[in-house]
Design a protein around this motif. Structure first.
Motif, PDB file in Angstrom:
ATOM      1  N   LEU A  15      36.918  23.008  39.016  1.00  0.00           N
ATOM      2  CA  LEU A  15      38.151  23.802  39.038  1.00  0.00           C
ATOM      3  C   LEU A  15      38.054  24.971  40.014  1.00  0.00           C
ATOM      4  N   LEU A  16      36.890  25.586  40.110  1.00  0.00           N
ATOM      5  CA  LEU A  16      36.713  26.684  41.060  1.00  0.00           C
ATOM      6  C   LEU A  16      36.837  26.176  42.489  1.00  0.00           C
ATOM      7  N   ALA A  17      36.166  25.079  42.797  1.00  0.00           N
ATOM      8  CA  ALA A  17      36.263  24.500  44.139  1.00  0.00           C
ATOM      9  C   ALA A  17      37.708  24.143  44.464  1.00  0.00           C
ATOM     10  N   TYR A  18      38.397  23.558  43.500  1.00  0.00           N
ATOM     11  CA  TYR A  18      39.808  23.208  43.706  1.00  0.00           C
ATOM     12  C   TYR A  18      40.636  24.435  44.071  1.00  0.00           C
ATOM     13  N   ASN A  19      40.358  25.558  43.444  1.00  0.00           N
ATOM     14  CA  ASN A  19      41.130  26.764  43.723  1.00  0.00           C
ATOM     15  C   ASN A  19      40.893  27.303  45.129  1.00  0.00           C
ATOM     16  N   PHE A  20      39.808  26.908  45.752  1.00  0.00           N
ATOM     17  CA  PHE A  20      39.620  27.221  47.177  1.00  0.00           C
ATOM     18  C   PHE A  20      40.348  26.207  48.047  1.00  0.00           C
ATOM     19  N   LYS A 128      40.439  30.921  32.833  1.00  0.00           N
ATOM     20  CA  LYS A 128      40.114  32.350  32.756  1.00  0.00           C
ATOM     21  C   LYS A 128      38.848  32.648  33.552  1.00  0.00           C
ATOM     22  N   CYS A 129      37.889  31.754  33.483  1.00  0.00           N
ATOM     23  CA  CYS A 129      36.652  31.928  34.235  1.00  0.00           C
ATOM     24  C   CYS A 129      36.935  31.939  35.737  1.00  0.00           C
ATOM     25  N   VAL A 130      37.683  30.968  36.201  1.00  0.00           N
ATOM     26  CA  VAL A 130      38.021  30.885  37.624  1.00  0.00           C
ATOM     27  C   VAL A 130      38.806  32.115  38.066  1.00  0.00           C
ATOM     28  N   ASN A 131      39.796  32.515  37.283  1.00  0.00           N
ATOM     29  CA  ASN A 131      40.581  33.701  37.637  1.00  0.00           C
ATOM     30  C   ASN A 131      39.716  34.952  37.696  1.00  0.00           C
ATOM     31  N   PHE A 132      38.789  35.075  36.755  1.00  0.00           N
ATOM     32  CA  PHE A 132      37.863  36.214  36.767  1.00  0.00           C
ATOM     33  C   PHE A 132      37.046  36.220  38.060  1.00  0.00           C
ATOM     34  N   ILE A 133      36.502  35.062  38.411  1.00  0.00           N
ATOM     35  CA  ILE A 133      35.670  34.968  39.624  1.00  0.00           C
ATOM     36  C   ILE A 133      36.469  35.338  40.867  1.00  0.00           C
TER      37      ILE A 133
END
Length: 141
Positions: A15-20, A128-133
């Motif tokens: 999910l984090l990679a996707y947000n990039f 929430k984790c991704v948004n925090f990062i």
């Protein structure tokens, strides 16, 4: 800003990679990511030590740090990010509740390890984790 980013995700499953990569021209910054969900993949792809996993568990400060170190050795990006945690709804223990996530960030040759406890459903915890990062990175850069 001549920034390069790579990720090593466990509990976030990409999910984090996707947000990039959902952003246009993300290839100018985002170099790649690993989803190392299993301990075997953490060991194989990121050189996380078996003893760290046995002694501390996958959801730990030590493993989050070893994940970003292994990621940096592979990719040499200016920013390396790791996540390891328990998104739920199961998998918790008395000492490691659902929502516990360790976030590793390597930036400017310095390791930052953050322990967070997020509340919500599995996907809410992951988001929430991704948004925090992303917000944290915005402050660092």
């Amino acid at each position: 800003n001549n920034i390069s980013v790579s990720t090593a995700e466990s509990c976030n499953g990409g999910l984090l990679a996707y947000n990039f990569v959902k952003n246009t021209d993300s290839s100018k910054v985002f170099k790649g990511g690993y989803i190392t969900y299993s301990n075997e993949m953490k060991i194989k792809e990121l050189k996380v030590k078996k003893i760290s996993l046995k002694k501390n568990g996958a959801v730990s400060y030590q493993v989050a740090e070893e994940m970003i170190e292994g990621l940096y050795k592979k990719n040499k990006t200016k920013i390396c990010i790791s996540t390891t945690g328990i998104a739920g709804p199961s998998g918790s223990t008395q000492n490691k509740p659902v929502g516990l996530i360790y976030i590793g960030i390597r930036i400017n040759k310095k390791n930052i390890i953050i322990k967070k406890n997020f509340k919500g459903t599995r996907i809410q915890i992951q988001k929430k984790c991704v948004n925090f990062i992303l917000k944290y990175l915005d402050k660092l850069i």
